[in-house]
Design an enzyme around this catalytic site. Structure first.
Site, PDB file in Angstrom:
ATOM      1  N   LYS A  42       0.827  -1.203   0.000  1.00  0.00           N
ATOM      2  CA  LYS A  42       0.000   0.000   0.000  1.00  0.00           C
ATOM      3  C   LYS A  42       0.865   1.258   0.000  1.00  0.00           C
ATOM      4  O   LYS A  42       0.557   2.236  -0.710  1.00  0.00           O
ATOM      5  CB  LYS A  42      -0.929  -0.014   1.219  1.00  0.00           C
ATOM      6  CG  LYS A  42      -1.969  -1.128   1.160  1.00  0.00           C
ATOM      7  CD  LYS A  42      -2.639  -1.370   2.506  1.00  0.00           C
ATOM      8  CE  LYS A  42      -3.564  -2.580   2.432  1.00  0.00           C
ATOM      9  NZ  LYS A  42      -4.140  -2.932   3.750  1.00  0.00           N
ATOM     10  N   GLN A  86      -5.127  -1.633   9.922  1.00  0.00           N
ATOM     11  CA  GLN A  86      -4.699  -2.915   9.361  1.00  0.00           C
ATOM     12  C   GLN A  86      -5.153  -4.048  10.277  1.00  0.00           C
ATOM     13  O   GLN A  86      -4.823  -4.061  11.467  1.00  0.00           O
ATOM     14  CB  GLN A  86      -3.177  -2.942   9.193  1.00  0.00           C
ATOM     15  CG  GLN A  86      -2.650  -4.197   8.533  1.00  0.00           C
ATOM     16  CD  GLN A  86      -3.062  -4.297   7.077  1.00  0.00           C
ATOM     17  OE1 GLN A  86      -3.052  -3.304   6.345  1.00  0.00           O
ATOM     18  NE2 GLN A  86      -3.429  -5.497   6.657  1.00  0.00           N
ATOM     19  N   ASP A 111     -11.562   2.109   3.945  1.00  0.00           N
ATOM     20  CA  ASP A 111     -11.741   0.657   3.902  1.00  0.00           C
ATOM     21  C   ASP A 111     -13.209   0.274   3.894  1.00  0.00           C
ATOM     22  O   ASP A 111     -13.549  -0.885   3.638  1.00  0.00           O
ATOM     23  CB  ASP A 111     -11.057   0.011   5.119  1.00  0.00           C
ATOM     24  CG  ASP A 111      -9.866  -0.846   4.706  1.00  0.00           C
ATOM     25  OD1 ASP A 111      -9.704  -1.079   3.500  1.00  0.00           O
ATOM     26  OD2 ASP A 111      -9.108  -1.278   5.595  1.00  0.00           O
TER      27      ASP A 111
END
Length: 921
Positions: A42, A86, A111
């Site tokens: 990322k 994460q 997300d």
């Protein structure tokens, strides 16, 4: 393709908004290898596209509270537009994952994992939410096939919150007929065989067989599984949830594993981050305010000011801040109705063009005032709430002395007020109290230094000023500056000679030259002259001194003219408090208090945000006297407001007293230091004041007006227009268009108002309009607002009245002759001595700040109209070197007002029921 497109979009953003970059934050707990791998992918993608990515790593000992605190900080960071946590969270402490994902601000949840975003997706609000990146990537892959989703039969295997469930919703709202299956579906092969579009996210290696798949189907495989493989160095290989080798023979399109959905998931994360940055720019872009205005309920007769103020329900101040484009971390809330604004906003908006700059001033007023503050508020309410322009008012903070004395408050009046007026008129956020403390620290330092120098030897003074700590002496930064000023280029305290020690420790202040007084923000006439040092502990070292009112302190003038915290500190250091016995100026820096003053004033330097009755924004900041100082609100408030309104917006500020005083100082002092250039002057005039200038009886506060002011008298009005004409001429002298606002009172007749409008236009005003804003709010100032809009488009050839390089006497003479109409000036002996002294000390190039009566163009308050031919007497001249001007004293005046027989505080009390403030301000 996606990355190339995003890279171009980021480039276009940075071209349009220099210095801006989309920001992505990745919060990791622990140190899992697989998480590190994904995060590196990322970060690499973000760098390639031009996104500023920040990896925040918490240890595996982090608690849930630690993670939530970090999330709160990232939520409030305006540089972060996309923010992901994460998963999984690798902590040895219990952490509720759902609580963590839901703590992420929905507008930054790129997300798409928060309940709010999931709920919006579930009900089809696709344009108002973030979609989880894997389903979003799958949908993009399906679109790339060119196959229409609408009407197709889709099967999703898996029901996780991250992939299966949102994939179902996404296909459904793209008009597919969707079936969700899972590992317990008994007819799985049969359902798969019906699918035109198959998305598999079950987490089981090669669960879906090729022979199950309908010929020509689109197959999206989201699985990542490891199976044994002796041919690989690691002993295993990665496979998907679909048996790829057999499935590819049946499918028209199929994603490989690895290398299919994974890279698209990362690309969609980048896309969501860029989309979030675009939404952010649209929301906070200067020039695009969306404001909720308050509707006034007008009453006749107009109630008292405090009744009107308390009948209004102000918006929460954080809402006002958000509406005008301020970020959460740029605002410090002081309760629900006031806030301080950080100076960092100036750096963020440094590349934005300024709006239009309007100054409100007035003709020479009566002792009652003619409504400049009310007109300022009325004008911004008209421009904002009625004409829907971005507009800010910038006004001074009133002193509590006049508030509790005879003048009352300064929040405006009628239906044109800054609210809540009791907050505005009382402590606000404590700026004036900070000035009181800072000023009196300097005063205490002066007398303490004189006392210690009189009672100690050079070496004793030196030992105390530069003490030995653990056997080591060290100069402080401020002491190094004093040494440099003395021409002593040494940094080792042990290296100074006896002569250098003597020069360093002895300021040798001449008590007779002390110009710095103690201050108090209360009208107290018995402090105008006092004797200090009468305690036996002061060993007979007494002197005559005085108290001034706080707003007359030079520290207030410095606050109003400073360009930032560093500039304010430098100005503090330059403040001259006295002269030495050798005639050298003694400064706050010499006393060693500069840093302490900056500490006391570090919050006061931030402008205060409030609002008007109709919900338009207001900066309330600084309140210097308009006679011995320049009488204008702060440069910093104006500069921030001009950036926030954008190039088509307006900032309306007010200059104290009449145009001959406040406006002249606004131009020659404030604009000179700020570098800002005004577009329009609004000159407030009233029939009442013009009648006074035409020869009407004296107007006295607290005494009913004589009948000449309550009955029509066109002759008095016409004669008094000489003052209006002169003040219009004064404004035009600076090259700025003038709009005259005729502030109508209920006793004025239509003929009188029309006569004033006619005279103003004939005298050269760009326009002149009647205003009824006191009784009608912004609606009553609409004609004024439209005139100001037109005038702001006219040429403005702004120029200063004088060059600061001219001799002091010449600058004073120019103001007296050009602005006041004097024939000449006369410097009394004390003033002549000061001219010589300040010129010798290097202060002769400072601007001039005339301290004279506001009740006449001349020095005599009894001379009304537009007197000419008089000689202006200059009694004395004093220096505000830190603020940056010399102020000649014209006639006598007090810097400590007294209380009248019946002060305003007779009418002020707490409401016994509500606990709020009752009374008159």
């Amino acid at each position: 393709q996606v990355r190339d497109r995003l890279k171009q979009q980021v480039f276009e953003m940075t071209e349009k908004f220099p210095g801006f970059r989309p920001g992505l934050a990745i919060l990791q707990v622990g140190n899992r290898d697989d998480s590190n791998l994904y995060i590196n992918m990322k970060l690499k993608a973000a760098a390639e596209i031009g996104i500023s990515a920040n990896h925040i790593k918490l240890p595996n000992t982090a608690t849930e509270a630690d993670v939530l605190k970090c999330i709160a900080s990232l939520n409030a960071d305006p540089a972060v537009h996309g923010f992901i946590v994460q998963l999984p969270l690798d902590s040895n402490k219990p952490i509720n994952t759902e609580k963590i994902t839901n703590a992420v601000a929905p507008e930054k949840d790129v997300d798409g994992l928060s309940s709010i975003n999931a709920g919006k997706l579930s009900r089809g609000d696709l344009g108002d939410c973030f979609i989880p990146c894997t389903p979003k990537g799958c949908m993009e892959l399906i679109r790339q096939t060119g196959v229409q989703v609408a009407g197709k039969r889709a099967v999703v295997i898996g029901r996780s919150k991250i992939v299966g469930a949102p994939m179902h919703d996404l296909l459904l709202w793209n008009n597919a007929t969707v079936t969700t299956c899972h590992s317990k579906t008994s007819t799985l092969a049969e359902e798969v065989g019906k699918a035109d579009i198959l998305v598999v996210a079950a987490g089981r290696a090669e669960m879906v067989k090729g022979e199950w798949i309908k010929p020509g189907a689109i197959v999206i495989d989201c699985g990542i599984n490891h199976v044994p493989d002796s041919t690989k160095a690691s002993g295993k290989r990665v496979v998907g949830d679909v048996a790829y080798s057999s499935a590819k023979e049946k499918a028209s399109f199929i994603t490989p594993v690895p290398g299919g959905v994974g890279p698209m998931t990362v690309a969609m994360l980048m896309q969501s981050t860029v989309e979030s940055a675009q939404r952010f720019l649209e929301k906070f872009q200067p020039g695009k305010w969306t404001i909720q205005y308050n509707q006034l309920t007008l009453k006749m007769p107009v109630p008292s000011d405090i009744e009107i103020s308390q009948s209004c329900m102000p918006k929460p101040i954080d809402q006002v801040a958000k509406e005008v484009g301020l970020f959460p971390d740029e605002v410090e809330l002081y309760g629900q109705t006031k806030a301080k604004v950080h100076l960092s906003v100036l750096n963020r908006l440094k590349n934005q063009p300024d709006g239009k700059y309007v100054v409100v001033t007035g003709i020479t007023p009566t002792p009652l005032g003619e409504g400049k503050s009310t007109t300022t508020v009325g004008l911004v309410q008209a421009l904002g709430a009625h004409l829907h322009q971005n507009v800010f008012a910038c006004v001074r903070q009133p002193s509590q002395g006049p508030t509790f004395g005879i003048k009352g408050g300064a929040a405006g009046g009628g239906y044109c007020q800054v609210v809540p007026m009791e907050e505005f008129n009382l402590h606000l956020t404590g700026d004036i109290h900070a000035i009181t403390a800072a000023n009196n620290l300097v005063a205490a330092a002066i007398d303490a230094r004189i006392f210690h120098e009189l009672t100690q030897s050079d070496q004793a003074l030196y030992n105390r000023l530069v003490p030995s700590v653990s056997g080591v002496r060290k100069f402080s930064d401020i002491q190094i500056r004093r040494l440099q000023k003395l021409g002593i280029n040494k940094t080792d305290p042990m290296a100074l000679t006896k002569e250098e020690v003597n020069s360093f420790v002895r300021l040798d202040i001449d008590p007779g030259t002390i110009t710095w007084q103690r201050v108090l923000d209360t009208n107290d006439r018995f402090l105008r002259k006092i004797t200090i040092g009468q305690s036996p502990t002061e060993k007979g070292f007494t002197r005559t001194a005085q108290f001034d009112i706080t707003v007359s302190s030079e520290i207030m003038a410095v606050l109003a003219l400073a360009d930032g915290l560093d500039d304010m500190k430098k100005r503090f250091g330059r403040m001259v408090v006295a002269s030495s016995k050798k005639g050298q100026p003694v400064t706050a820096d010499d006393l060693g208090v500069t840093g302490a003053l900056a500490v006391l004033m570090k919050d006061a330097v931030k402008p205060n945000l409030m609002q008007t009755l109709e919900g338009t924004p207001v900066f309330v900041h600084a309140g210097p006297f308009a006679n011995i100082a320049h009488g204008n609100s702060s440069v910093l408030a104006d500069k921030i407001a001009l950036k926030l309104v954008g190039k088509d917006g307006f900032v309306v500020t007010e200059a104290g007293f009449g145009a001959d005083i406040g406006m002249e100082k606004f131009f020659n002092i404030k604009c000179r230091y700020s570098g800002l250039r005004p577009h329009v002057v609004v000159l407030v005039a009233t029939v009442r004041a013009l009648k006074m200038h035409g020869g009407g009886p004296a107007v006295t506060a607290g005494v009913p007006l004589p009948k000449e002011y309550t009955e029509e008298n066109l002759q008095l009005v016409a004669k008094g227009c000489s003052n209006l004409n002169k003040q219009i001429q004064n404004a035009r002298m600076f090259g700025v268009p003038v709009v005259v606002a005729v502030n109508a009172f209920k006793t004025d007749t239509k003929a009188e108002l029309a006569l004033v409008v006619q005279h103003a236009k004939e005298a050269g005003a760009f326009d002149a309009v009647e205003c009824t804003h006191w009784a009608e709010g912004g609606k009553g100032a609409l004609a004024l607002a439209r005139a100001v809009q037109r005038a702001s488009q006219a040429p403005s050839n702004f120029r200063f009245l004088y060059n600061v390089e001219l001799p002091v006497v010449d600058k004073i003479r120019l103001i007296a002759q050009q602005v006041y109409g004097a024939r000449d000036i006369e410097l009394l002996p004390e003033a002549q001595e000061k001219v010589a002294l300040y010129t010798k000390q290097g202060f002769g190039n400072l601007p001039i700040c005339m301290a004279k009566t506001h009740l006449s163009l001349s020095h005599d308050p009894e001379q009304k109209g537009a007197p000419t031919g008089f000689v202006l007497p200059i009694r004395d001249i004093r220096a505000s070197v830190g603020a940056g001007f010399l102020y000649p004293l014209v006639g006598t005046m007090s810097t400590m007002p007294g209380l009248p027989t019946r002060p305003c505080f007779y009418d002020i009390d707490l409401d016994p029921v509500s606990g709020g403030v009752n009374g008159l301000f």
